[in-house]
Every structure is written in C-alpha cells, then in structure tokens.
Write a protein that holds these residues in place. Structure first.
Motif, PDB file in Angstrom:
ATOM      1  N   UNK A  94      10.448   2.517  -8.756  1.00  0.00           N
ATOM      2  CA  UNK A  94      10.121   1.150  -8.349  1.00  0.00           C
ATOM      3  C   UNK A  94       9.051   0.578  -9.274  1.00  0.00           C
ATOM      4  N   UNK A  95       9.411  -0.415 -10.034  1.00  0.00           N
ATOM      5  CA  UNK A  95       8.467  -1.008 -10.977  1.00  0.00           C
ATOM      6  C   UNK A  95       7.385  -1.821 -10.269  1.00  0.00           C
ATOM      7  N   UNK A  96       7.604  -2.101  -8.997  1.00  0.00           N
ATOM      8  CA  UNK A  96       6.620  -2.854  -8.233  1.00  0.00           C
ATOM      9  C   UNK A  96       5.466  -1.971  -7.762  1.00  0.00           C
ATOM     10  N   UNK A  97       5.759  -0.691  -7.570  1.00  0.00           N
ATOM     11  CA  UNK A  97       4.800   0.229  -6.968  1.00  0.00           C
ATOM     12  C   UNK A  97       3.605   0.483  -7.878  1.00  0.00           C
ATOM     13  N   UNK A  98       2.404   0.375  -7.314  1.00  0.00           N
ATOM     14  CA  UNK A  98       1.175   0.604  -8.065  1.00  0.00           C
ATOM     15  C   UNK A  98       0.329   1.755  -7.523  1.00  0.00           C
ATOM     16  N   UNK A  99       0.355   1.937  -6.200  1.00  0.00           N
ATOM     17  CA  UNK A  99      -0.566   2.907  -5.596  1.00  0.00           C
ATOM     18  C   UNK A  99       0.061   3.536  -4.362  1.00  0.00           C
ATOM     19  N   UNK A 100      -0.139   4.855  -4.215  1.00  0.00           N
ATOM     20  CA  UNK A 100       0.287   5.579  -3.016  1.00  0.00           C
ATOM     21  C   UNK A 100      -0.921   6.302  -2.435  1.00  0.00           C
ATOM     22  N   UNK A 101      -1.171   6.099  -1.153  1.00  0.00           N
ATOM     23  CA  UNK A 101      -2.165   6.880  -0.431  1.00  0.00           C
ATOM     24  C   UNK A 101      -1.460   8.085   0.174  1.00  0.00           C
ATOM     25  N   UNK A 102      -1.763   9.274  -0.340  1.00  0.00           N
ATOM     26  CA  UNK A 102      -1.147  10.493   0.171  1.00  0.00           C
ATOM     27  C   UNK A 102      -1.873  10.973   1.418  1.00  0.00           C
ATOM     28  N   UNK A 103      -1.172  11.703   2.250  1.00  0.00           N
ATOM     29  CA  UNK A 103      -1.752  12.234   3.482  1.00  0.00           C
ATOM     30  C   UNK A 103      -2.501  13.534   3.242  1.00  0.00           C
ATOM     31  N   UNK A 104      -2.093  14.306   2.260  1.00  0.00           N
ATOM     32  CA  UNK A 104      -2.678  15.630   2.046  1.00  0.00           C
ATOM     33  C   UNK A 104      -3.927  15.570   1.194  1.00  0.00           C
ATOM     34  N   UNK A 105      -4.862  16.486   1.476  1.00  0.00           N
ATOM     35  CA  UNK A 105      -6.044  16.619   0.623  1.00  0.00           C
ATOM     36  C   UNK A 105      -5.636  17.194  -0.734  1.00  0.00           C
ATOM     37  N   UNK A 106      -4.671  18.118  -0.702  1.00  0.00           N
ATOM     38  CA  UNK A 106      -4.183  18.723  -1.941  1.00  0.00           C
ATOM     39  C   UNK A 106      -2.908  18.066  -2.416  1.00  0.00           C
ATOM     40  N   UNK A 107      -2.910  16.746  -2.505  1.00  0.00           N
ATOM     41  CA  UNK A 107      -1.697  16.009  -2.859  1.00  0.00           C
ATOM     42  C   UNK A 107      -1.227  16.284  -4.279  1.00  0.00           C
ATOM     43  N   UNK A 108      -2.099  16.823  -5.112  1.00  0.00           N
ATOM     44  CA  UNK A 108      -1.717  17.096  -6.490  1.00  0.00           C
ATOM     45  C   UNK A 108      -0.523  18.020  -6.607  1.00  0.00           C
ATOM     46  N   UNK A 109      -0.384  18.954  -5.667  1.00  0.00           N
ATOM     47  CA  UNK A 109       0.755  19.865  -5.710  1.00  0.00           C
ATOM     48  C   UNK A 109       2.069  19.133  -5.564  1.00  0.00           C
ATOM     49  N   UNK A 110       2.118  18.154  -4.665  1.00  0.00           N
ATOM     50  CA  UNK A 110       3.342  17.375  -4.473  1.00  0.00           C
ATOM     51  C   UNK A 110       3.612  16.471  -5.671  1.00  0.00           C
ATOM     52  N   UNK A 111       2.542  15.904  -6.238  1.00  0.00           N
ATOM     53  CA  UNK A 111       2.708  15.054  -7.424  1.00  0.00           C
ATOM     54  C   UNK A 111       3.278  15.876  -8.573  1.00  0.00           C
ATOM     55  N   UNK A 112       2.757  17.076  -8.742  1.00  0.00           N
ATOM     56  CA  UNK A 112       3.268  17.949  -9.806  1.00  0.00           C
ATOM     57  C   UNK A 112       4.724  18.323  -9.551  1.00  0.00           C
ATOM     58  N   UNK A 113       5.030  18.670  -8.290  1.00  0.00           N
ATOM     59  CA  UNK A 113       6.394  19.094  -7.949  1.00  0.00           C
ATOM     60  C   UNK A 113       7.403  17.974  -8.121  1.00  0.00           C
ATOM     61  N   UNK A 114       6.948  16.722  -8.031  1.00  0.00           N
ATOM     62  CA  UNK A 114       7.862  15.591  -8.212  1.00  0.00           C
ATOM     63  C   UNK A 114       8.324  15.458  -9.656  1.00  0.00           C
ATOM     64  N   UNK A 115       7.592  16.090 -10.582  1.00  0.00           N
ATOM     65  CA  UNK A 115       7.984  16.121 -11.999  1.00  0.00           C
ATOM     66  C   UNK A 115       8.226  14.712 -12.541  1.00  0.00           C
ATOM     67  N   UNK A 116       7.257  13.838 -12.313  1.00  0.00           N
ATOM     68  CA  UNK A 116       7.402  12.443 -12.748  1.00  0.00           C
ATOM     69  C   UNK A 116       7.240  12.312 -14.257  1.00  0.00           C
ATOM     70  N   UNK A 117       7.939  11.378 -14.866  1.00  0.00           N
ATOM     71  CA  UNK A 117       7.711  11.101 -16.286  1.00  0.00           C
ATOM     72  C   UNK A 117       6.275  10.640 -16.517  1.00  0.00           C
ATOM     73  N   UNK A 118       5.779  10.855 -17.722  1.00  0.00           N
ATOM     74  CA  UNK A 118       4.405  10.497 -18.051  1.00  0.00           C
ATOM     75  C   UNK A 118       4.133   9.016 -17.813  1.00  0.00           C
ATOM     76  N   UNK A 119       5.116   8.194 -18.079  1.00  0.00           N
ATOM     77  CA  UNK A 119       4.928   6.747 -17.898  1.00  0.00           C
ATOM     78  C   UNK A 119       4.693   6.401 -16.430  1.00  0.00           C
ATOM     79  N   UNK A 120       5.406   7.081 -15.522  1.00  0.00           N
ATOM     80  CA  UNK A 120       5.207   6.824 -14.097  1.00  0.00           C
ATOM     81  C   UNK A 120       3.865   7.363 -13.624  1.00  0.00           C
TER      82      UNK A 120
END
Length: 354
Positions: A94-120
């Motif tokens: 979604x090119x509109x999306x700018x910010x996500x508030x995650x529920x987890x304190x260790x949200x980095x694990x989910x961000x890593x697992x999503x394997x997002x492109x560097x641009x995203x």
C-alpha cells in the motif's frame, strides 16, 4: 528509517481486536483524524490483550475484501493485519501506508519475518509497544529471582510428596546480592529499579556504554563474562536479533560462579538452551525461570519441561489486564507526534530489527 509526512486528512485503521471504549478514546483525543473500526471484521479477544484474537474466526469473502479495503485506505495502522508477518508483508504494498503501531514489544521479529523489500522498510515506520510491558516483565523477573533464592521448586516438590525434611535448608537473601541485567533499556531499567528496591546491587550491559544512575557498572557484551563472574543472578531482557543469538552461551555459563540464578524475559534465542541444560546439571545455574524459548511453543521433547530446577512460562509474563489501555495511550501520544512531523517513540530498527 522514518519517513513521516503530515496530513490534514489522516486516516487510521484498527487492524486488530480492541475494546470499543479504547477506539473511542483515540477518536476523542484526535477528533480531526478518521478512525476506521469495524469490529465484525475482527476476531474476538479470548483474554485481555489477545491481539490475534480467536483463531477459529473466519471472515466471509465479502468481509475479507472489506477488511483489506479498510486497511489499504489508511495512512496509519493500529496493529499488523491479522497480527502476523504475512499480514504485514501483504499491506506493505500500500503506497498510502506510512506508519504501523505494532502490539508487541519485540515487533522487530515480525518485521524481519515479513521479509520486506528495502524500499518498504524505508518508507513505512513501525513502532513497537516497548516499555508498555516493562513493569509486568520486571515483576516476573523478580519473581524468578525470589523463586531461585527461596527454593520454591524444592518446596513444591516436597509438598507434592508430603515430605517434611529432617534438616532445615537455609535460603538466600536478595538484599546484598548482585544481579546482572543484559539490556538496560526500558524493561531492563524497570527490572533494575525493582532489584534495587530489594537491596540488590545492579550491573548490566548496553549497546552504547555510558554511566547510568543506579547501575554500578555498565559494559557492552564483551564485558559480560566479567560481570557474571561475581553475580548471583543473570536476567536477560534483550530482544532476538542476529547479534544476540545464543549470546548467553557456554562461555557465559562457565564464567558464572556456581549457583547463579538465570531469568529470561527477553527472547529465547538469546540463550543457548543446550548450554543452559549443561549448566543446570553441573550446578553453575541453580535455577532458571524462563518465559521465552528458542522454539515456541516449547516442544514436548524439550528436557526443560521436566527439569526440577526450571520454571517454564508460556511467554505470558508481559500480559496484564491493562495492556490494551497502555498501548492505546502510547498510540495517542505518538499520533500527536506523527501529525506534527516529530520523531516517534520506539521505532523498530529496520536493519537490526529491535
């Protein structure tokens, strides 16, 4: 990398289960913001702060289409879609999306697992709920320390067989003992505060070494063997990253003095579980209180389940009845900063994922 743009027509979509009164609190605090919340599209919570909701919940095809239409219309999301890495990967387009508030304190694990492109990763800011869980985690850590010092595992074993030992065994005092905390962030500092309240001397590690009030000695990871050599307790609060994987390993256990208590409220991957079992069996570690594990749920074949001096907690130490309210309050404050183009609190590092 933060890429915040101010807007006068901001839309927030609630992607996870949330009490209606907390949704209304967000709307009341930011009346100019459109807050999209359609509870029929979301699973019900089974317990407080059950962000993923009932796994038996299934949307109809029409509801599924509506759910993604709602999320794709927002600049800001409250929670990951479906509260998992796959949902994050799906919404990242979604090119509109700018910010996500995650529920987890260790949200980095989910961000890593999503394997997002560097641009995203550069375009979308993800903030975690780090700090919201600091007090319940710190209290749990202190419980683990006192369990180890006061021999509660042995007491429970005696009670189970109605054994009244002929010889009375002394317990250890928290006051005057020494604790090392790996990770002097918000959770680590709250843990340190409670430890000092019990009269403990506190040392710890931090990525950027600097003096900290109330902490006797601060080192980086390289200094950890020296710290644990005189410690009575080691408490881990570190997240799981490539840099922390198996950081507490055979070298660290061998550097400990015999009888050290270990508590882990960070991530399970930080502790080498094979080395921990050896340390438990040879007496280097007298007791381990573990809320997190390298593989979760902990496999039934793990010897940690049956070890007489291990407490297994199913990654629940951070949960409290106040969690949803505290995250919502954090989000309300961050939303003000977002609208003003100011830095947000607790941004997930898109390189190190913590």
């Amino acid at each position: 990398m933060m890429n915040i743009m101010t807007t006068n027509n901001l839309t927030v979509a609630i992607a996870v289960p949330l009490e209606a009164e907390l949704v209304e609190a967000i709307r009341a605090a930011h009346p100019a913001v459109t807050v999209l919340y359609e509870p029929e599209l979301l699973p019900q919570e089974r317990f407080p702060a059950d962000h993923a909701g009932d796994p038996a919940f299934v949307r109809t095809p029409e509801q599924e289409a509506r759910y993604w239409e709602l999320l794709n219309s927002a600049e800001v999301l409250y929670g990951f879609p479906n509260e998992n890495p796959a949902g994050l990967a799906a919404i990242a387009s979604s090119q509109k999306l700018q910010w996500i508030q995650a529920m987890a304190a260790g949200a980095g694990g989910a961000v890593k697992a999503a394997n997002l492109p560097a641009a995203d990763l550069a375009r979308i800011t993800v903030t975690s709920s780090a700090g919201v869980h600091a007090l319940p985690l710190a209290e749990f850590a202190m419980m683990g320390v006192l369990n180890g010092f006061k021999r509660t595992a042995e007491l429970a074993a005696d009670q189970a067989v109605k054994n009244w030992p002929e010889l009375r065994t002394p317990t250890r005092l928290a006051s005057g003992s020494s604790v090392v905390i790996t990770g002097l962030g918000e959770i680590g500092m709250e843990t340190a505060r409670l430890a000092r309240a019990l009269g403990m001397k506190v040392n710890g590690t931090k990525r950027n070494v600097e003096p900290i009030d109330g902490i006797e000695q601060v080192t980086d990871t390289a200094g950890l063997p020296g710290l644990v050599s005189t410690a009575d307790v080691l408490i881990n609060t570190l997240p799981g990253t490539p840099y922390t994987e198996k950081m507490i390993n055979a070298e660290i256990f061998n550097a400990m003095k015999p009888g050290t208590v270990l508590v882990n409220v960070g991530r399970g991957t930080v502790v080498d579980e094979d080395a921990l079992l050896e340390a438990l069996n040879n007496g280097q570690v007298s007791y381990a209180c573990l809320d997190v594990f390298a593989v979760e749920p902990l496999p039934a074949t793990s010897p940690l389940w049956d070890h007489p001096r291990v407490m297994v907690s199913p990654h629940t130490s951070a949960l409290s009845a106040a969690e949803n309210r505290l995250i919502a309050e954090r989000f309300i404050k961050n939303l003000s900063s977002f609208q003003a183009g100011e830095p947000l609190l607790h941004i997930v590092d898109p390189v190190h994922f913590y």
